[in-house]
Design a protein around this motif. Sequence first.
Motif, PDB file in Angstrom:
ATOM      1  N   ARG A  74       0.839  -1.206   0.000  1.00 44.22           N
ATOM      2  CA  ARG A  74       0.000   0.000   0.000  1.00 44.22           C
ATOM      3  C   ARG A  74       0.868   1.248   0.000  1.00 44.22           C
ATOM      4  NH1 ARG A  74      -5.122  -1.091   0.034  1.00 44.22           N
ATOM      5  NH2 ARG A  74      -5.909  -2.964   1.066  1.00 44.22           N
ATOM      6  N   ALA A  75       1.927   1.204   0.793  1.00 44.86           N
ATOM      7  CA  ALA A  75       2.819   2.370   0.852  1.00 44.86           C
ATOM      8  C   ALA A  75       3.492   2.601  -0.500  1.00 44.86           C
ATOM      9  CB  ALA A  75       3.863   2.170   1.936  1.00 44.86           C
ATOM     10  N   ASN A 105       1.207   4.311  -2.609  1.00 43.06           N
ATOM     11  CA  ASN A 105       0.947   5.652  -2.121  1.00 43.06           C
ATOM     12  C   ASN A 105       2.095   6.611  -2.397  1.00 43.06           C
ATOM     13  OD1 ASN A 105      -0.947   7.236  -0.926  1.00 43.06           O
ATOM     14  ND2 ASN A 105      -0.130   7.005   1.146  1.00 43.06           N
TER      15      ASN A 105
HETATM   16  C1  LIG Z   1      -0.921   7.805   1.812  1.00 44.13           C
HETATM   17  O1  LIG Z   1      -0.544   9.166   1.673  1.00 44.13           O
HETATM   18  C2  LIG Z   1      -1.380  10.067   2.391  1.00 44.13           C
HETATM   19  C3  LIG Z   1      -0.988  11.486   2.031  1.00 44.13           C
HETATM   20  O2  LIG Z   1       0.403  11.643   2.014  1.00 44.13           O
HETATM   21  C4  LIG Z   1      -1.271   9.760   3.880  1.00 44.13           C
HETATM   22  O3  LIG Z   1      -2.100  10.624   4.627  1.00 44.13           O
HETATM   23  C5  LIG Z   1      -1.657   8.291   4.131  1.00 44.13           C
HETATM   24  O4  LIG Z   1      -1.457   7.952   5.466  1.00 44.13           O
HETATM   25  C6  LIG Z   1      -0.836   7.375   3.257  1.00 44.13           C
HETATM   26  N1  LIG Z   1      -1.296   5.988   3.381  1.00 44.13           N
HETATM   27  C7  LIG Z   1      -0.466   4.944   3.501  1.00 44.13           C
HETATM   28  C8  LIG Z   1      -1.108   3.588   3.562  1.00 44.13           C
HETATM   29  O5  LIG Z   1       0.737   5.064   3.539  1.00 44.13           O
END
Ligand SMILES: *[C@@H]1O[C@H](CO)[C@@H](O)[C@H](O)[C@H]1NC(C)=O
Length: 537
Positions: free
Chosen positions: A244-245, A248
């Motif tokens: 997921r990261a 992201n």
């Molecule tokens: C994805 O990115 C957003 C914005 O930067 C952040 O708020 C969120 O926690 C992130 N999610 C993961 C799963 O890393």
Amino acid sequence: MSQRETATNQQPFLGVPSSQSAGGIPYLKSFLVVVVAILITSIISWQHAKIVQKGTQSHVSFPCGSFSVVSFPFVLRSTRVVTENGTFPASIFVDRNGLISRVVPGLVEDSSWGCLHDVGDLVIMPGLIDPHVHVNEPGTKSEGFNTATLAAAAGGTTLIFDMPLNSHPACTTYESILEKRRIANSRQLWVDVGLIGGMISGNLETLSDQIFRAGVVALKSFTIDSQAYDFPPVSIQEAEQVMRALRNLSIDGEIRYMIHAELASSKFSPNNYEGPSMSYMAFMRSRPDSFEVNAVQALIELSRKTHCPVYIVHISSADAAELVKQAKEEGIQIFAETCTQYLAFAADDIPDGHPEFKCVPPIRPNGNRKRLLRYLLQDNLFDLIASDHAPATPEEKCLEQGNVRMAYAGISGLQYRLPAVWTALRSYGVTFEQLSYWLSLSAARIFHVDDRKGRIASGMEADFVIWDPESLVNITENWCFHRHKKSAFLGKQYYGEVKETFLRGSRIFKSDAERGKLGTVLQYPRGIIIRNRLVEE
Ligand SMILES: *[C@@H]1O[C@H](CO)[C@@H](O)[C@H](O)[C@H]1NC(C)=O
Ligand SMILES: *[C@@H]1O[C@H](CO)[C@@H](O)[C@H](O)[C@H]1NC(C)=O
Ligand SMILES: *[C@@H]1O[C@H](CO)[C@@H](O)[C@H](O)[C@H]1NC(C)=O
Ligand SMILES: [Zn+2]
């Protein structure tokens, strides 16, 4: 490995195998011949360089003698050049920057470009890429950057990706990757090297833009005990977090997530199993197909959920391969790697007391091997064939005792990938283009270096393996550049002799087999650590 040890290790590579030197005098002679030849080479290339610099009028053309190919313009030609458009007679024009200027069908006699290096009917393929190598430096005595890259060069491989396992620091943080890069850069590197970062349990917060800025080309995790104290496996939940990261961080598609896919019951302990310690079959039964099947199933599920592609390293079980096949048909993005040893060996043929065949997942019975071949050849299931070169010291391999149970799990085989794979596949009518795809182009694409590597075409780096697919080679300790010579491949006879290897236009290896020697490493073209695209040079 200390600097001094590295230097000592280089002695055999002047063409004098250390173990079997019968008498000093003939070798001293050949040593002198090499030195004189290098001197002559330097003079010729220096003069050539002068001629070229004087002006376009004074270009000369001459045959490239055995030592005279360096990074000045030259034409390399053969009746069998493997290109994206097939294998045919062609002439490859290499410029002074070590790039391919153009590829011309037919055998040209170009006198205005530079010297002409004709290799007859030898096959010219793009330099091989090995996406899965354990260099194990720093922190171990099992290999190191110098010998690993030498062996790579002798095997026709011009780019390796180094795994974080069994190497301290384990490349799990920004600092540790920088440290490893510094160490690699301080060694004599004969080929290009890319670093793979580690994702370990309990340390996922290191997954940020930073780790990529340190220059890793991929990330690696285990889903099972890696037997390295500093490399705890991730749970499936943690693997999901990583995926997921990666999605992201909007570097999705840039950084591959490579996973050792075996999933055991919680009671599993690698060396705690039934049966005699010397029995390969007992070891094999301790790592059943179900371990791979369970892990692959879970990872496919994650990829379906997160839309993050997953790269499964060293698939050995045909049952697991079947799941990959179904997932691919469903459109899930999944990269499937198998290894030389799973195509070349079958457990049925491994005698007891030979820990050099121990690797994880294990080599399985011949029926499984035949199914893997079918998935490779008929179903196009596997994207790449890697070596998973995982060297160890003779002590770690428990060679003296023949103790399979206690031995380090890993096979040494970076140098032998081309002949061993070719010999396993040649009778099935595999083409050079297919071979080149599995051993080079596919990795170039998956790891986003296909703008430079993996093809013989205009604009690409002039990385070549020049080899004789009809020539039989005996794998002997003499013909080995690795730090430790014992290997599962020792004593085998394979088709496919690497004659020459080029990295960016520099010849880094030339076989000397006709004189019963290992070969000669001709130059020292310092390799580079390939940096990820996000890294600013
Ligand atoms: C994805 O990115 C957003 C914005 O930067 C952040 O708020 C969120 O926690 C992130 N999610 C993961 C799963 O890393
Ligand atoms: C392969 O064919 C394409 C299309 O004809 C051409 O553009 C390309 O230059 C060819 N490549 C080589 C290496 O011959
Ligand atoms: C390779 O091994 C085979 C069988 O052991 C032997 O007959 C042959 O002469 C060897 N070839 C070379 C080049 O040493
Ligand atoms: Zn591995």
